[in-house]
Enzyme design. Structure first.
Site, mmCIF file in Angstrom:
data_model
loop_
_atom_site.group_PDB
_atom_site.id
_atom_site.type_symbol
_atom_site.label_atom_id
_atom_site.label_comp_id
_atom_site.label_asym_id
_atom_site.label_seq_id
_atom_site.Cartn_x
_atom_site.Cartn_y
_atom_site.Cartn_z
ATOM 1 N N LYS A 1 -42.522 -21.459 -19.348
ATOM 2 C CA LYS A 1 -42.605 -20.863 -18.011
ATOM 3 C C LYS A 1 -44.028 -20.394 -17.709
ATOM 4 C CE LYS A 1 -39.482 -17.714 -19.000
ATOM 5 N NZ LYS A 1 -39.168 -18.034 -20.417
ATOM 6 N N ARG B 1 -33.481 -11.833 -14.765
ATOM 7 C CA ARG B 1 -32.983 -12.154 -16.098
ATOM 8 C C ARG B 1 -31.547 -11.693 -16.289
ATOM 9 N NH1 ARG B 1 -38.113 -12.350 -19.010
ATOM 10 N NH2 ARG B 1 -37.767 -12.747 -21.207
ATOM 11 N N ARG C 1 -47.389 -19.984 -31.055
ATOM 12 C CA ARG C 1 -48.098 -19.555 -29.841
ATOM 13 C C ARG C 1 -49.230 -18.578 -30.174
ATOM 14 N NH1 ARG C 1 -44.999 -17.188 -24.845
ATOM 15 N NH2 ARG C 1 -43.977 -15.891 -26.403
ATOM 16 N N ARG D 1 -48.310 -12.615 -30.253
ATOM 17 C CA ARG D 1 -47.536 -11.558 -29.618
ATOM 18 C C ARG D 1 -46.663 -10.852 -30.647
ATOM 19 N NH1 ARG D 1 -44.865 -13.771 -24.121
ATOM 20 N NH2 ARG D 1 -42.998 -12.823 -25.015
ATOM 21 N N ARG E 1 -34.175 -12.596 -29.144
ATOM 22 C CA ARG E 1 -34.474 -12.933 -27.738
ATOM 23 C C ARG E 1 -33.637 -14.120 -27.281
ATOM 24 N NH1 ARG E 1 -40.569 -13.793 -28.486
ATOM 25 N NH2 ARG E 1 -40.559 -14.573 -26.354
HETATM 26 P P1 AP5 Z 1 -44.963 -20.340 -22.905
HETATM 27 O O1 AP5 Z 1 -45.436 -21.058 -21.702
HETATM 28 O O2 AP5 Z 1 -45.750 -19.158 -23.346
HETATM 29 O O3 AP5 Z 1 -43.414 -19.996 -22.791
HETATM 30 P P2 AP5 Z 1 -42.627 -18.985 -21.871
HETATM 31 O O4 AP5 Z 1 -41.446 -19.696 -21.322
HETATM 32 O O5 AP5 Z 1 -43.550 -18.346 -20.894
HETATM 33 O O6 AP5 Z 1 -42.121 -17.991 -22.990
HETATM 34 P P3 AP5 Z 1 -42.163 -16.412 -23.154
HETATM 35 O O7 AP5 Z 1 -41.960 -16.153 -24.612
HETATM 36 O O8 AP5 Z 1 -43.357 -15.801 -22.521
HETATM 37 O O9 AP5 Z 1 -40.900 -16.025 -22.399
HETATM 38 P P4 AP5 Z 1 -40.034 -14.827 -22.582
HETATM 39 O O10 AP5 Z 1 -39.143 -15.005 -21.443
HETATM 40 O O11 AP5 Z 1 -39.393 -14.617 -23.890
HETATM 41 O O12 AP5 Z 1 -41.087 -13.616 -22.573
HETATM 42 P P5 AP5 Z 1 -41.491 -12.561 -21.446
HETATM 43 O O13 AP5 Z 1 -42.922 -12.290 -21.595
HETATM 44 O O14 AP5 Z 1 -40.953 -12.946 -20.130
HETATM 45 O O15 AP5 Z 1 -44.899 -21.400 -24.107
HETATM 46 C C1 AP5 Z 1 -44.559 -20.990 -25.420
HETATM 47 C C2 AP5 Z 1 -45.414 -21.752 -26.439
HETATM 48 O O16 AP5 Z 1 -45.078 -23.144 -26.400
HETATM 49 C C3 AP5 Z 1 -46.933 -21.680 -26.165
HETATM 50 O O17 AP5 Z 1 -47.610 -21.637 -27.388
HETATM 51 C C4 AP5 Z 1 -47.230 -22.997 -25.436
HETATM 52 O O18 AP5 Z 1 -48.537 -23.441 -25.656
HETATM 53 C C5 AP5 Z 1 -46.207 -23.938 -26.062
HETATM 54 N N1 AP5 Z 1 -45.749 -24.973 -25.122
HETATM 55 C C6 AP5 Z 1 -45.552 -24.852 -23.782
HETATM 56 N N2 AP5 Z 1 -45.113 -26.018 -23.247
HETATM 57 C C7 AP5 Z 1 -45.005 -26.890 -24.297
HETATM 58 C C8 AP5 Z 1 -44.596 -28.259 -24.405
HETATM 59 N N3 AP5 Z 1 -44.210 -28.949 -23.319
HETATM 60 N N4 AP5 Z 1 -44.603 -28.836 -25.619
HETATM 61 C C9 AP5 Z 1 -44.998 -28.142 -26.736
HETATM 62 N N5 AP5 Z 1 -45.399 -26.847 -26.694
HETATM 63 C C10 AP5 Z 1 -45.402 -26.222 -25.490
HETATM 64 O O19 AP5 Z 1 -40.644 -11.291 -21.912
HETATM 65 C C11 AP5 Z 1 -40.951 -10.546 -23.066
HETATM 66 C C12 AP5 Z 1 -40.082 -9.300 -23.122
HETATM 67 O O20 AP5 Z 1 -40.344 -8.456 -21.994
HETATM 68 C C13 AP5 Z 1 -38.567 -9.540 -23.082
HETATM 69 O O21 AP5 Z 1 -38.038 -9.806 -24.344
HETATM 70 C C14 AP5 Z 1 -38.069 -8.212 -22.491
HETATM 71 O O22 AP5 Z 1 -38.027 -7.210 -23.472
HETATM 72 C C15 AP5 Z 1 -39.158 -7.862 -21.487
HETATM 73 N N6 AP5 Z 1 -38.876 -8.394 -20.145
HETATM 74 C C16 AP5 Z 1 -39.649 -9.287 -19.446
HETATM 75 N N7 AP5 Z 1 -39.089 -9.569 -18.260
HETATM 76 C C17 AP5 Z 1 -37.939 -8.847 -18.194
HETATM 77 C C18 AP5 Z 1 -36.916 -8.718 -17.210
HETATM 78 N N8 AP5 Z 1 -36.938 -9.407 -16.059
HETATM 79 N N9 AP5 Z 1 -35.876 -7.899 -17.487
HETATM 80 C C19 AP5 Z 1 -35.822 -7.185 -18.618
HETATM 81 N N10 AP5 Z 1 -36.751 -7.271 -19.592
HETATM 82 C C20 AP5 Z 1 -37.809 -8.081 -19.378
#
Ligand code: AP5
Ligand code: ZN
Length: 214
Positions: free
Chosen positions: A13, A88, A128, A161, A172
């Site tokens: 994402k 979410r 990552r 991270r 997660r």
């Molecule tokens: P990346 O693009 O970083 O993936 P992502 O989908 O953005 O994953 P996140 O881990 O950031 O999502 P998340 O939803 O768990 O975390 P968030 O920060 O929202 O890609 C991942 C890796 O793969 C990278 O190394 C990239 O290079 C690689 N990659 C990408 N595309 C690829 C491909 N096609 N092929 C191979 N490799 C690839 O949330 C973190 C925490 O915050 C949550 O756990 C929660 O505690 C809190 N939080 C955030 N939002 C909320 C909410 N709305 N409600 C409640 N809590 C929340």
């Protein structure tokens, strides 16, 4: 263009949002990034959020909804936005509908679900690395920086991270399946819901997204 990105942790994402920002000049609103900034700054929000994030749990809905509402009211959202990591939960999705309709008078244009099977997530997230200065995302195998540990874009140090540990990643993923995946059902009949295969090279996935958004 006002997009919601759905998908499990590590689906790409953030990676695809960065490409959309560059291509269309819209803003990325990542609730995860906002929370990580708050943690880094040591604010009250950060202290509260850290407890949940370290456990792989969701931060309470009312906190997150307040953050997003304030962010969407800012002027730079008028040219389009991507919600990355929000909503979410069903209550978050309902609150979003409500604020868009009744307060902001904005409509979503695309809800895009990036689908990646669980088996691929662990490797993506343990590999990552993110830039500590500009936030750019890398992967040690799939998207390595030119110089190990150093950001191509700004020269900043690449870090891992806190929640990208195997144990937390499993939590997660569990939370995703229990609380977030059902949003696909929620949006399915909106006429704006698109599913994309998130497996493959990053550029190819971006092409798939542009086909929908163009
Ligand atoms: P990346 O693009 O970083 O993936 P992502 O989908 O953005 O994953 P996140 O881990 O950031 O999502 P998340 O939803 O768990 O975390 P968030 O920060 O929202 O890609 C991942 C890796 O793969 C990278 O190394 C990239 O290079 C690689 N990659 C990408 N595309 C690829 C491909 N096609 N092929 C191979 N490799 C690839 O949330 C973190 C925490 O915050 C949550 O756990 C929660 O505690 C809190 N939080 C955030 N939002 C909320 C909410 N709305 N409600 C409640 N809590 C929340
Ligand atoms: Zn950088």
């Amino acid at each position: 263009i006002n997009i919601v990105f759905l998908g499990p942790p590590g689906a790409g994402k953030g990676t695809q949002s960065a490409k959309l920002v560059e291509e269309y000049g819209i803003v990325q609103i990542s609730t995860g990034d906002i929370l990580r900034k708050a943690v880094k700054s040591g604010s009250e929000l950060g202290k509260l959020a850290k407890k949940y994030m370290d456990e792989g749990k969701l931060v309470p809905d009312d906190v997150i909804i307040g953050i997003v509402k304030a962010r969407l009211q800012q002027d730079d959202c008028k040219n389009g936005f991507i919600l990355d990591g929000f909503p979410r939960t069903i209550p978050q999705a309902e609150a979003l509908d409500n604020m868009l309709k009744n307060e902001l008078n904005i409509e979503l244009t695309h809800i895009i679900s990036l689908n990646v099977p669980d088996e691929l997530i662990m490797e993506r997230l343990t590999g990552r690395r993110s830039c500590s200065k500009c936030g750019a995302a890398y992967h040690i195998k799939y998207n390595p920086p030119k110089k190990e540990g150093i950001c191509d874009a700004c020269g900043g140090e690449l870090v891992q991270r806190d929640d990208d540990k195997e144990e937390t990643i499993n939590k997660r993923l569990k939370v995703y399946h229990e609380q977030t995946e059902q949003l696909q059902e929620y949006y399915k009949d909106s006429g704006k819901f698109f599913e994309i295969d998130g497996v493959g090279e990053q550029e190819i996935i971006f092409e798939r997204i542009k086909e929908i958004v163009k």
